[in-house]
Design an enzyme around this catalytic site. Structure first.
Site, PDB file in Angstrom:
ATOM      1  N   HIS A 256     -75.441  10.748 -35.722  1.00 17.66           N
ATOM      2  CA  HIS A 256     -74.169  10.023 -35.771  1.00 17.66           C
ATOM      3  C   HIS A 256     -74.279   8.654 -35.096  1.00 17.66           C
ATOM      4  CE1 HIS A 256     -73.445  10.630 -31.474  1.00 17.66           C
ATOM      5  NE2 HIS A 256     -73.859  11.877 -31.641  1.00 17.66           N
ATOM      6  N   GLU A 334     -73.958  19.573 -31.560  1.00 18.09           N
ATOM      7  CA  GLU A 334     -74.822  19.130 -30.476  1.00 18.09           C
ATOM      8  C   GLU A 334     -75.037  20.272 -29.482  1.00 18.09           C
ATOM      9  OE1 GLU A 334     -77.148  17.808 -29.032  1.00 18.09           O
ATOM     10  OE2 GLU A 334     -76.569  15.697 -28.778  1.00 18.09           O
ATOM     11  N   ARG A 335     -76.021  20.122 -28.648  1.00 13.94           N
ATOM     12  CA  ARG A 335     -76.256  21.086 -27.563  1.00 13.94           C
ATOM     13  C   ARG A 335     -75.031  21.159 -26.651  1.00 13.94           C
ATOM     14  NH1 ARG A 335     -80.530  19.590 -22.798  1.00 13.94           N
ATOM     15  NH2 ARG A 335     -80.076  21.313 -21.379  1.00 13.94           N
ATOM     16  N   ARG A 361     -81.498  17.884 -18.363  1.00 13.58           N
ATOM     17  CA  ARG A 361     -81.385  17.054 -19.564  1.00 13.58           C
ATOM     18  C   ARG A 361     -82.565  17.222 -20.509  1.00 13.58           C
ATOM     19  NH1 ARG A 361     -82.345  11.385 -20.984  1.00 13.58           N
ATOM     20  NH2 ARG A 361     -80.847  10.830 -22.605  1.00 13.58           N
TER      21      ARG A 361
END
Length: 576
Positions: A256, A334-335, A361
């Protein structure tokens, strides 16, 4: 009548099915197709339906009883309904037309009306507004500073105390820069405090997000050159001209466009934020580029997140194919960042240290802190998941919590409260292999997948066989189409006409060599790849090969200039 009659299967097979399950349905269509639905719902005859009008832009609301029969409306001053219809208009017909007429008059007579009303304002969350406001205040301070002499001195006659010494001023630029930074990190700030002092270098407050520098690659990316096109329109690719349309099965993945969360360095995850203005531009440019290269799609897949859906819309709009079916799945989300959702990445790194920040992360199997069942970021508190997600098992613990909360027995599903990269891929890759491949790829369809970075990481890990210990080092640029050629089993990029090396223009991270492997078909090297980018700095090439590649990469010149340059070059090249 034929037009109205073909709406019957849609109502009976689709709309009625959803209504019987207690769901609200919105239908956006044309006047005669909507009249066809009205004819069916109100059981009108051919003569009666002729008296029904469907004004432009005014919603018509139907309410149904348990027997799926329409319920007669109760109107008021703001609403209206027609003879023969049980549907209610949310405003009286004619008001919209009058409003548009009035707006046209204001546009012609009120100074600044058009510029004010046509501003492209993107919605923001409260946090995004706050941080953006701080950025605006900084910019305002920079603007005001240009009217004040930077080295100006203030006279002091010593009459105001301080034993006749000159006034010692605090560096206000320094103070406010530090203070605004502290506010972004959620810390208190009192610029009048005498104990305020600068304790760190300005460089400490630069973007602390880890930047992965690409290593020298073993193989260069395959760049699909721009086709020779006539009648290209730079502003509207929907009238592009004679570009050969790609008919072979292909998978195009696009992350995106940028959001305000991306720009502000916030963990986003499942938080549903819209595209920023920059992100809209990126999506549109991607659509134009795909169109210029002759791409068409048969089906589009996206996640349930607005930023991925919007990106697909803008790409499809530029390609003139908004009518294509869009299949949405939460498995392309997304995660899930758990308790880190909405938090500043810099603040997390400062609070917990760089090592823990990188583990959360970038760790392949490390989960961030889980979010609470009562958090606004828990998917179970989001209607789209609690009501419509069905392919996740029931959770006894969550069901007990929801039952106590509501005072009645309530079934609740086990939604993720936090995910590692491994967890994210464990739902993304099976969805690709078990649904997208058999339903689309194996049937020769051309597929567009609009999703988020970690979901695309999972797809690339599967398609390009990237090792687990390298996948976290792969970066996915926003709004860049990644072409997976089904025949040559490799990732390709599209020549955007700038002549820039894409690995210098975009950051793919240190795992780029695993993404861009040689493109080869059963007949040998893929001829679609542009040889401008196939010069490998780790290999030895003949001078002739390098000269040819450099010549192809040069800007085009007219024939006369080319002839003169060739004569000069021939004088310098010794005979064999």
């Amino acid at each position: 009548m034929d037009c109205m009659e073909r709406t019957r299967p849609v109502f009976e097979d689709k709309i009625l099915y959803e209504l019987q399950r207690g769901r609200n349905v919105m239908v956006v269509a044309h006047a005669n197709t909507l009249r066809g639905l009205v004819k069916i719902i109100d059981n009108l005859g051919d003569d009666e339906i002729q008296e029904i009008a469907i004004p432009t832009g005014i919603p018509v609301i139907y309410k149904f009883g348990r027997d799926m029969k329409p319920i007669a409306p109760n109107g008021n001053r703001q609403t209206a309904f027609q003879v023969h219809m049980k549907g209610m208009f949310l405003e009286k017909p004619g008001l919209l037309k009058e409003g548009l007429k009035l707006e046209e008059e204001w546009s012609a007579t009120v100074p600044g009306y058009n510029s004010t009303m046509n501003r492209n304002l993107r919605s923001m969350t409260a946090l995004e507004r706050s941080l953006t406001k701080l950025e605006a205040e900084r910019a305002l301070g920079d603007w005001a500073g240009q009217f004040v002499a930077a080295d100006g001195s203030i006279e002091d006659d010593g009459g105001d105390g301080n034993m006749g010494k000159g006034i010692r001023l605090v560096d206000e630029d320094e103070v406010w820069a530090q203070g605004l930074h502290d506010l972004e990190e959620g810390q208190g700030f009192d610029p009048d405090s005498t104990s305020f002092k600068r304790s760190r270098d300005a460089s400490d407050y630069e973007n602390q997000e880890e930047v992965v520098v690409q290593t020298i690659r073993a193989s260069n990316p395959c760049i699909r050159p721009l086709p020779t096109v006539i009648n290209i329109s730079d502003t509207d690719t929907r009238t592009i001209g004679s570009v050969p349309i790609r008919k072979d099965a292909v998978i195009v993945m696009i992350r995106h466009g940028k959001t305000e969360h991306n720009k502000l360095g916030l963990f986003t995850g499942w938080e549903d934020v819209p595209l920023a203005t920059d992100g809209v531009t990126e999506a549109k440019e991607a659509g134009k580029l795909l169109k210029k290269h002759g791409f068409e799609f048969d089906v589009v897949y996206t996640s349930w997140l607005s930023r991925a859906i919007e990106t697909a819309w803008y790409v499809m709009d530029e390609m003139g194919c908004l009518w294509l079916p869009i299949i949405k799945s939460w498995r392309l989300n997304e995660r899930m960042y758990g308790g880190l959702t909405g938090q500043s990445k810099k603040a997390i790194a400062q609070k917990y240290g760089d090592q823990q920040f990188k583990a959360w992360r970038r760790g392949y199997k490390v989960k961030p802190p889980a979010v609470s069942s009562f958090s606004q970021h828990y998917p179970g508190n989001d209607k789209r998941y609690s009501k419509y997600l069905r392919d996740v098992r029931i959770s006894l613990r969550e069901s007990l919590i929801r039952s106590i909360e509501s005072g009645k027995f309530t079934k609740a599903r086990k939604f993720p409260k936090s995910e590692s990269l491994h967890d994210c891929m464990a739902r993304t890759i099976p969805y690709f292999t078990e649904f997208i491949v058999p339903e689309a790829i194996n049937n020769g369809k051309r597929v567009l997948i609009s999703s988020s970075e970690n979901a695309i990481r999972g797809l690339l890990m599967h398609l390009c066989e990237i090792p687990e210990d390298k996948i976290t080092d792969l970066e996915i640029p926003n709004g860049l189409p990644l072409i997976f050629d089904v025949k040559s089993k490799c990732i390709k990029l599209l020549d955007d006409g700038t002549g820039e090396d894409p690995l210098k223009k975009y950051n793919f991270g240190s795992a780029a060599p695993y993404l861009f492997r040689p493109c080869e078909t059963e007949d040998g090297p893929d001829e679609e790849c542009d040889i401008r980018w196939m010069i490998d700095p780790t290999s030895v090439y003949s001078d002739e090969s390098i000269n040819v590649a450099e010549f192809i990469g040069r800007p085009k010149i007219d024939a006369m200039t080319a002839s003169k340059q060739s004569e000069k070059s021939a004088e310098k090249i010794p005979s064999a």
